[in-house]
Every structure is written in C-alpha cells, then in structure tokens.
Design a protein around this motif. Structure first.
Motif, short mmCIF file in Angstrom:
data_model
loop_
_atom_site.label_atom_id
_atom_site.label_comp_id
_atom_site.label_asym_id
_atom_site.label_seq_id
_atom_site.Cartn_x
_atom_site.Cartn_y
_atom_site.Cartn_z
N UNK A 1 -65.44 -17.67 67.46
CA UNK A 1 -64.82 -17.60 68.78
C UNK A 1 -64.55 -16.15 69.13
N UNK A 2 -64.47 -15.87 70.45
CA UNK A 2 -64.18 -14.50 70.88
C UNK A 2 -62.73 -14.35 71.30
N UNK A 3 -62.13 -13.20 70.92
CA UNK A 3 -60.83 -12.78 71.42
C UNK A 3 -60.95 -11.29 71.73
N UNK A 4 -61.04 -10.96 73.04
CA UNK A 4 -61.29 -9.59 73.47
C UNK A 4 -62.55 -9.04 72.80
N UNK A 5 -62.43 -7.99 72.01
CA UNK A 5 -63.60 -7.37 71.40
C UNK A 5 -63.80 -7.79 69.95
N UNK A 6 -63.35 -8.99 69.62
CA UNK A 6 -63.44 -9.48 68.24
C UNK A 6 -64.03 -10.89 68.23
#
Length: 273
Positions: free
Chosen positions: A52-57
C-alpha cells in the motif's frame, strides 16, 4: 534494518509497535521509498503484491508471528451488489462526485477533523495538523486524485477519498466522511462509487487496503462480493471469511530476507514504444 536486492529499491523494516487492529499484538512493516522516474512502475508492481502507498512510501505488514492483515481488492467484473448495498446506493444517489488533482483544502481538513474526532479520536492520526494533512494529500509521486462528494442542495462537502490510479485499478488510499449521517453508510457508498468509476474506465480492480479477520473495524470489506485477498504470494477469491484466521504462530511470516527476495520488481528500463 536494511535489506537490499541486486537492483534498487532498498527495503527496510519498522520497529514493532502496538497493532491498531488486534488488541495485544505488535505490528511491523516492510517498506521502501517511492521516488524517481520509476515510481509509477514500482507502485503498480508492488500494489499487485499486497503493498500500500502512504505519501512517498510503499509498505506491507511483516509482523513476526502474525499474518492476519491481508491486502484486499474487488474484482469489478465479479461484483454484484447486495440488497443492502443497493439501498445505500439509492440513498446517496443525490450526491455529486468531483475528481480533482491531489490538493488539500480547508473544507477537506475541516471534514477530516470532524471524522477523526467522531470515529478515531484515539487513533494514530488523531493529532494530525493541517500541514500533515496537506502532506498526506499532496505528497504523491504518482497519478493520484482527490474525489469529493458534495450535497448539491446545501453545497456541503460530505465525503472525500484520496485515490491512486493504477494500471489495473483504483486504490483507495484514505477516505473520510461526515460523521453526522450514520444511516447513509458513506464508507460503503464510496466503495460502491469507486466500483462504478472503475467500470467507467475499464479498470478491473478496486484496491481497498487491508482486511483483518477478527477486527470489527475491517469487517465491512468482507461484505463485498468479488473480493480477493493476497495470501501466500497470490490473489485468491474470498469465499468464506470464517475460513481465515487471526491466530498467532511463530512460522506465520517468512524471514525478511526471503520476503524481499520473492518480491517481483518492474523492469528498470522498459521497452519504449
């Protein structure tokens, strides 16, 4: 701790911290940075492998003795609404949808704060200020949209979803809505509308994040037909939620080095057309 493949990217593991879904357990995540010209390809490839994505991670659960968290997506072609979901769709048919660039607004933040205060006052995002909210919405290196739902009569902002557009579907990164209309089932409504958006754009899947057996917070996801979960390195149809267990076992999760070695990365130099 860092784990590296022969080619970029590099993968890291977070320190254990209390699990937000199952009481008394500790969670740990495997993650990598999402940046550079290959960000779109990496996000597509890893989303198909349960990340999953969270901002740039990009991250995926990697708890040492628990594998309860399962990435979930809806196969749009296999989805058929239940009677309850049809009623929810009719109840919210008056709402107006607008897709915009990932840009945070004061109205969004006001709705976000009301949602958190009413539904997740003790959660990990409870102290998020306006600048952190703006970062959550705007810091994206890929194709993302903010989908707003408003009431045409009052012009009030009712619900918002931060949504990524993948090669094979839509990924609902984070959504929130007014807590003043519990009978409207707005969380379910937004998923139903994303299924329609996916159909309109010939996208086969809607990614919902994680489904966790035994967690009341995540139970609503198993009510969607056509649901698939990522288990043992592959997607499989959800037939009966009761067949999945949240039991702790010391062999539930492969060692980090094995997990990283089994991740399929996109071609760093795709053939130009």
């Amino acid at each position: 701790m860092r784990h590296t493949l022969p080619i970029a990217p590099q993968f890291y593991v977070t320190a254990p911290q209390p699990c937000p879904y199952l009481a008394g357990r500790m969670e740990r995540k495997l993650f990598t940075a999402l940046q550079g010209e290959g960000a779109e390809r990496l996000n597509n490839a890893l989303s198909q492998q349960g990340f999953r994505r969270s901002q740039n991670v990009l991250y995926r659960p990697s708890c040492s003795d628990c594998a309860a968290c399962l990435s979930a997506r809806i196969d749009v072609a296999a989805f058929t609404p239940t009677k309850t979901q049809k009623r929810i769709a009719r109840r919210n048919a008056h709402l107006s949808r607008r897709a915009t660039s990932p840009w945070a607004t004061e109205d969004q933040y006001d709705l976000f704060r009301r949602y958190l205060d009413a539904r997740h006052a003790d959660g990990g995002m409870a102290d998020m200020d306006v600048f952190e909210f703006a970062a959550m919405i705007e810091e994206t290196p890929i194709r993302s949209r903010v989908i707003e739902y408003t009431d045409p009569a009052s012009r009030a902002l009712i619900a918002v979803s931060l949504t990524d557009v993948l090669d094979d579907g839509l990924s609902m990164v984070y959504s929130f809505y007014t807590p003043d209309q519990p009978k409207a089932s707005l969380g379910t409504w937004m998923i139903l509308d994303h299924i329609e958006i996916a159909r309109e754009n010939d996208l086969p899947y809607v990614y919902l994040g994680y489904w966790v057996p035994g967690s009341p917070k995540m139970g609503y996801k198993s009510k969607f037909s056509g649901l698939e979960v990522y288990v043992g390195g592959q997607w499989q149809k959800m037939t009966d939620p009761e067949t999945f267990s949240a039991t702790i076992h010391p062999l539930s999760t492969d060692p980090i080095a094995e997990q990283v070695a089994n991740i399929s990365l996109p071609d760093r130099h795709p053939t130009r057309r």
